[in-house]
Design an enzyme around this catalytic site. Structure first.
Site, PDB file in Angstrom:
ATOM      1  N   ARG A  53       0.830  -1.212   0.000  1.00 51.86           N
ATOM      2  CA  ARG A  53       0.000   0.000   0.000  1.00 51.86           C
ATOM      3  C   ARG A  53       0.862   1.258   0.000  1.00 51.86           C
ATOM      4  NH1 ARG A  53      -3.208   2.449   4.607  1.00 51.86           N
ATOM      5  NH2 ARG A  53      -4.776   3.755   3.606  1.00 51.86           N
ATOM      6  N   VAL A  61       1.234   9.777  -6.085  1.00 50.54           N
ATOM      7  CA  VAL A  61       1.436  11.198  -5.778  1.00 50.54           C
ATOM      8  C   VAL A  61       2.877  11.552  -6.155  1.00 50.54           C
ATOM      9  CG1 VAL A  61       1.404  12.979  -3.987  1.00 50.54           C
ATOM     10  CG2 VAL A  61      -0.224  11.082  -3.874  1.00 50.54           C
ATOM     11  N   ASN A  95      -3.305   8.703   4.318  1.00 48.89           N
ATOM     12  CA  ASN A  95      -2.062   8.009   4.678  1.00 48.89           C
ATOM     13  C   ASN A  95      -1.840   7.844   6.180  1.00 48.89           C
ATOM     14  OD1 ASN A  95      -1.349   7.634   2.027  1.00 48.89           O
ATOM     15  ND2 ASN A  95       0.008   9.402   1.919  1.00 48.89           N
ATOM     16  N   PRO A 120      -6.830   7.700  -5.300  1.00 46.61           N
ATOM     17  CA  PRO A 120      -8.197   7.197  -5.517  1.00 46.61           C
ATOM     18  C   PRO A 120      -8.820   6.784  -4.184  1.00 46.61           C
ATOM     19  CG  PRO A 120      -6.552   5.638  -6.356  1.00 46.61           C
ATOM     20  CD  PRO A 120      -5.811   6.870  -5.966  1.00 46.61           C
ATOM     21  N   THR A 124      -5.906  -8.371  -1.917  1.00 50.54           N
ATOM     22  CA  THR A 124      -5.845  -9.711  -1.328  1.00 50.54           C
ATOM     23  C   THR A 124      -5.063  -9.692  -0.020  1.00 50.54           C
ATOM     24  OG1 THR A 124      -5.192 -12.015  -1.684  1.00 50.54           O
ATOM     25  CG2 THR A 124      -3.795 -10.346  -2.681  1.00 50.54           C
ATOM     26  N   THR A 139      -8.218 -14.714   3.244  1.00 52.32           N
ATOM     27  CA  THR A 139      -6.840 -15.187   3.451  1.00 52.32           C
ATOM     28  C   THR A 139      -5.911 -13.971   3.430  1.00 52.32           C
ATOM     29  OG1 THR A 139      -6.596 -15.567   1.074  1.00 52.32           O
ATOM     30  CG2 THR A 139      -7.281 -17.451   2.422  1.00 52.32           C
TER      31      THR A 139
END
Length: 317
Positions: A59, A67, A91, A158, A189, A243
């Site tokens: 992430r 950015v 963030n 987004p 995931t 999972t």
């Protein structure tokens, strides 16, 4: 179109150009041949103590690249009156910055002033996927670190509430296709989402319905139990798929069954082309992994305005 407008348009396009030709997997072959290995060790060590590290690193890399391009601006600390990206609203929940710090420290001991923080973050994101049972790949390297980081610019990220046209615009502005959007969403995931990012689907969907009708009813009920309307538990939330520490295609399977968390996940089922891709990746993990590698390399090649190699990833020299 007048010259001023044309210049602005060209500047916007160039701001999110790709560095594919400039970057190479062999960038540190001579100057720091152990670079990949050193970063992998730092990620492995952190993972042994904290299973949430892979999702955090993946992430973090995504939020960095969206950015100012992939220039490690997300790693810079706020200083004085300047509030940095990491303190922008989207963030606040980013974590595991220490993993990048540890990798940087080890690299500075081995090859001082050589490996950029932006490259470390790209390598760490790859390791996050590979060490969670997903595919591995050779990361093109040679990114440089930026000096500017502004919290206000995190508005460009987004949002989990975006519909398909908003997502298309956001990804398109960065040279990423609808295919890339579906594939990179598969990164969900891994990880966890706080109630605030999906409460719009279970409490105030629209004026007629509290709950998003596309949600599986029993799944919606379980989310309601975790995140009641007046939730007081600060870190309450749900895992992104069943999972959560394994990189697999369960996210797509759950999406097809009405068990996704974000409006932006559900949005992938609202056009025939993106829905077809969701179905494809739900039925074939091999196809998903192959596509994910391609889209990750593409995203991590969004060029930033970096010009230097920071000696400390949290601050400019």
């Amino acid at each position: 179109m007048n010259a001023h407008l044309l210049n602005l348009l060209l500047t916007a396009i160039l701001a999110f150009s790709f560095d594919v030709e400039a970057l190479t997997p062999h960038y540190y072959d001579q100057s720091c041949p152990q670079a990949d290995h050193i970063v992998t060790n730092a990620v492995k060590k952190a993972m042994s103590n904290d299973k949430t590290v892979p999702a955090a690193l993946l992430r973090m890399h995504f939020h960095d690249c969206f950015v100012r391009g992939c220039d490690a601006s997300v790693l810079l600390d706020s200083k004085g009156k300047n509030k940095a990206e990491k303190d922008g609203p989207p963030n606040i929940s980013l974590h595991a910055f220490y993993v990048i710090d540890n990798a940087k420290k080890a690299l500075e001991e081995q090859c001082p002033g050589v490996v950029s923080c932006a490259d470390i973050l790209s390598l760490a994101a790859r390791d996050a996927v590979a060490l969670s049972g997903g595919p591995s790949w050779e990361v093109p390297k040679g990114r440089k670190d930026g000096r500017i980081s502004k919290a206000i610019e995190t508005r460009q990220l987004p949002a989990p509430t975006f519909n398909i046209s908003q997502l298309q615009q956001s990804f398109g502005q960065r040279g990423l296709s609808m295919h890339d959007l579906v594939v990179l969403s598969g990164g969900h995931t891994l990880g966890f989402a706080h109630c605030s990012s999906f409460q719009n689907r279970i409490h105030s969907f629209n004026t007629q319905k509290q709950i998003d009708p596309t949600l599986n009813p029993s799944f919606a009920a379980s989310l309601n139990g975790i995140c009641p309307a007046h939730n007081k538990v600060k870190n309450a939330g749900a895992t992104m798929d069943a999972t959560t520490t394994s990189f697999d295609n369960i996210y797509y399977k759950m999406l097809m069954q009405g068990q996704s968390l974000f409006s932006s996940d559900q949005a992938l089922l609202t056009t025939p082309s993106t829905k077809k891709l969701v179905s494809k990746y739900a039925s074939s993990i091999e196809e998903f992994e192959k596509a994910f590698v391609k889209s990750m390399i593409k995203m991590s090649s969004i060029s930033g305005n970096g010009k230097e190699v920071r000696l400390n990833c949290r601050r400019v020299r």
